[in-house]
Write a protein that holds these residues in place. Structure first.
Motif, short mmCIF file in Angstrom:
data_model
loop_
_atom_site.label_atom_id
_atom_site.label_comp_id
_atom_site.label_asym_id
_atom_site.label_seq_id
_atom_site.Cartn_x
_atom_site.Cartn_y
_atom_site.Cartn_z
N TRP A 233 0.81 -1.22 0.00
CA TRP A 233 0.00 0.00 0.00
C TRP A 233 0.84 1.26 0.00
CZ3 TRP A 233 -4.48 -0.03 -1.94
CH2 TRP A 233 -5.28 -1.17 -1.84
N SER A 234 1.96 1.27 0.69
CA SER A 234 2.80 2.46 0.64
C SER A 234 3.42 2.63 -0.74
CB SER A 234 3.88 2.42 1.72
OG SER A 234 4.64 1.23 1.62
N TYR B 150 9.88 -6.81 1.28
CA TYR B 150 8.97 -6.18 2.25
C TYR B 150 8.82 -7.03 3.51
CZ TYR B 150 7.46 -3.07 -1.58
OH TYR B 150 7.42 -2.16 -2.60
N ARG B 151 9.94 -7.32 4.14
CA ARG B 151 9.90 -8.12 5.36
C ARG B 151 10.36 -7.33 6.60
NH1 ARG B 151 9.17 -13.53 4.46
NH2 ARG B 151 9.28 -14.18 2.27
N LYS B 152 10.84 -6.12 6.39
CA LYS B 152 11.28 -5.30 7.51
C LYS B 152 10.98 -3.84 7.21
CE LYS B 152 16.03 -4.77 5.81
NZ LYS B 152 17.47 -4.95 6.13
N VAL C 71 3.16 4.52 5.75
CA VAL C 71 2.01 3.73 6.17
C VAL C 71 2.37 3.06 7.48
CG1 VAL C 71 0.54 1.75 5.59
CG2 VAL C 71 1.20 3.38 3.80
N SER C 72 1.62 3.36 8.53
CA SER C 72 2.00 2.90 9.87
C SER C 72 1.90 1.39 10.03
CB SER C 72 1.15 3.59 10.93
OG SER C 72 -0.23 3.29 10.75
N ASN C 73 0.98 0.76 9.29
CA ASN C 73 0.80 -0.69 9.37
C ASN C 73 0.56 -1.23 7.98
OD1 ASN C 73 0.13 -3.16 11.22
ND2 ASN C 73 -1.51 -3.10 9.72
N GLU C 74 1.44 -2.09 7.52
CA GLU C 74 1.31 -2.67 6.18
C GLU C 74 0.42 -3.89 6.27
OE1 GLU C 74 2.04 -1.50 3.40
OE2 GLU C 74 3.75 -0.13 3.58
N THR C 75 -0.81 -3.73 5.78
CA THR C 75 -1.84 -4.75 5.92
C THR C 75 -1.48 -6.05 5.22
OG1 THR C 75 -3.37 -2.89 5.77
CG2 THR C 75 -4.33 -5.09 5.75
N VAL C 76 -0.88 -5.93 4.05
CA VAL C 76 -0.61 -7.11 3.21
C VAL C 76 0.50 -7.97 3.79
CG1 VAL C 76 0.20 -7.87 0.95
CG2 VAL C 76 -1.47 -6.00 1.12
N VAL D 233 -13.31 -17.52 8.71
CA VAL D 233 -13.27 -17.08 7.32
C VAL D 233 -12.33 -15.89 7.19
CG1 VAL D 233 -15.62 -17.86 6.85
CG2 VAL D 233 -15.24 -15.52 7.63
N GLY D 234 -11.98 -15.56 5.93
CA GLY D 234 -11.15 -14.38 5.66
C GLY D 234 -9.68 -14.59 5.88
N LEU D 235 -9.20 -15.83 5.86
CA LEU D 235 -7.81 -16.13 6.17
C LEU D 235 -6.91 -16.23 4.93
CD1 LEU D 235 -8.49 -18.66 9.03
CD2 LEU D 235 -7.18 -16.53 9.27
N GLU D 236 -7.46 -15.95 3.76
CA GLU D 236 -6.65 -15.99 2.55
C GLU D 236 -5.61 -14.86 2.56
OE1 GLU D 236 -10.71 -17.65 1.76
OE2 GLU D 236 -9.90 -15.79 2.66
N GLY D 237 -4.41 -15.15 2.11
CA GLY D 237 -3.40 -14.11 1.99
C GLY D 237 -3.72 -13.18 0.83
N HIS D 238 -3.12 -12.00 0.85
CA HIS D 238 -3.33 -11.05 -0.24
C HIS D 238 -2.76 -11.61 -1.54
CE1 HIS D 238 -2.77 -7.30 -2.59
NE2 HIS D 238 -3.83 -6.89 -1.93
N ARG D 239 -3.40 -11.28 -2.64
CA ARG D 239 -3.01 -11.83 -3.94
C ARG D 239 -1.55 -11.53 -4.29
NH1 ARG D 239 -6.23 -7.49 -4.45
NH2 ARG D 239 -5.47 -5.67 -5.62
N SER D 240 -0.97 -10.47 -3.73
CA SER D 240 0.40 -10.09 -4.09
C SER D 240 1.45 -11.00 -3.48
CB SER D 240 0.68 -8.64 -3.69
OG SER D 240 0.62 -8.50 -2.28
N ILE D 241 1.15 -11.66 -2.35
CA ILE D 241 2.14 -12.54 -1.73
C ILE D 241 1.59 -13.94 -1.46
CG2 ILE D 241 3.37 -10.60 -0.69
CD1 ILE D 241 2.20 -11.44 2.01
#
Length: 364
Positions: A104-105, A129-131, A150-155, A325-333
């Motif tokens: 997102w950032s 994007y691990r740190k 971005v204070s919290n990277e959701t993905v 439900v909703g435990l799928e990872g984001h499509r980018s990773i």
């Protein structure tokens, strides 16, 4: 999905049960008006009182002074990615700088570059994007228009620690996915913004908190609807606002203020949830990999994988059978992701942690 499903989605996220009950009642008829909230006029006295209460609750919860304007906008963070440089980067001594620390950032920086010249102060893409960087050690030009992060990277499940000191240049923070999850120091920032569908309610509204001195930078000639001054001067009612989303946001702030008690209390709950889940994942050893380096792990979003897409998919099936439900990872990773937003209960996190432990026998 059953009525008792446990929602771990990255967004739209879970809502508190008390808020859901009030919302259900309001859709049929608001106790104050006898009309459905979906049919309430944005020019009604009732809605003006909601706008006033929403702002008042935010100021109370976060300790926001009158030096800051609060406005409720549409368009999500994606619109802010363009509005912020349009409003605050024109005529500055140096381009705005962006921390590109995740999906997102990176999107925010790319969109800003379509509007104004920008500079990337730090880029986490080469490391996957691990740190995250230490913000206060970044080489940011003193005349820069602002530093955006971005204070919290959701993905990726990365989260910056709280900013405790003033920065050398105006600091602009997208807090969409950890806003109201813990106390902050508003005076450190020149602007904070956060869209809903994480901790604020359903999608449709974005909160912007802006240092009034920053408004002096806005150039004349912007389209009215893209000028922050327009929305502030009209009390967030310039054009038809998202009445329903702002109403639910107000219920959320009531819940935090009067049921939870404070953002410090909310932070304590969130810390316990995160410890429970990360503890379960770490206990699995090589069976599972958490995406974020340990120092930068998010309390809101936990991205992980069993290292085999077939196992990840099998766990999703098993979790659904247990009501999660909703435990799928984001499509980018890819992989898996559990979002632990404010309304996700400790009991729900315990159910997920136990399910992961039980499923780990498939890794052998």
């Amino acid at each position: 999905m059953t009525p008792n499903s446990l929602n771990f989605s990255g967004g739209p996220g879970a809502l508190p049960q008390a808020v859901l009950a009030q919302t259900r009642e309001a859709i049929a008829a608001l106790p104050e008006t006898g009309l459905s909230v979906l049919g309430m006029s944005h020019r009604s006295d009732w809605f003006y009182s909601i706008l006033h209460e929403a702002e008042s609750n935010l100021r109370h919860l976060l300790g926001i002074s009158d030096d800051y304007a609060i406005t409720f906008l549409q368009g999500g963070s994606s619109l802010q990615f363009a509005m912020i440089p349009m409003n605050f980067a024109a005529g500055a001594g140096a381009p705005p700088e962006y921390v590109s620390s995740g999906y997102w950032s990176a999107r925010a920086a790319a969109e800003a570059a379509r509007v104004r010249t920008t500079r990337i102060a730090w880029d986490g893409r080469p490391g996957g994007y691990r740190k995250l960087p230490d913000l206060y050690t970044l080489d940011v030009a003193r005349p820069s228009a602002y530093l955006h992060y971005v204070s919290n990277e959701t993905v990726e499940g990365l989260q910056f620690p709280a900013c405790e000191e003033a920065f050398a240049v105006p600091l602009v923070a997208d807090m969409s996915s950890d806003f109201l999850s813990k106390p902050i120091r508003p005076g450190v920032f020149s602007m904070i913004y956060a869209h809903a569908q994480k901790n604020l309610g359903p999608a449709g509204v974005t909160v912007a908190i802006i240092d009034r001195s920053l408004l002096e930078r806005i150039p004349n000639g912007l389209p009215s609807i893209l000028d922050f001054r327009t929305h502030i001067s009209h009390g967030s009612n310039y054009n038809t606002p998202p009445v329903f989303a702002i109403y639910v946001l107000t219920l959320i702030t009531r819940w935090l203020r009067f049921d939870i008690g404070s953002l410090t209390a909310m932070q304590d709950i969130n810390e316990r949830k995160a410890r429970r889940l990360y503890g379960a994942l770490d206990a699995l050893g090589d069976c599972v990999t958490v995406h974020a380096d340990r120092r930068w792990r998010s309390q809101m979003n936990v991205a992980f994988t069993f290292g085999d897409a077939r196992l990840d998919d099998a766990f999703l099936v098993s979790a659904r059978e247990q009501g999660m439900v909703g435990l799928e990872g984001h499509r980018s990773i890819g992989g898996l992701r559990a979002s632990l937003y404010n309304a996700v209960t400790p009991q729900a996190v315990g159910t997920l942690a136990d399910a992961l432990t039980a499923f780990s026998v498939h890794c052998i």
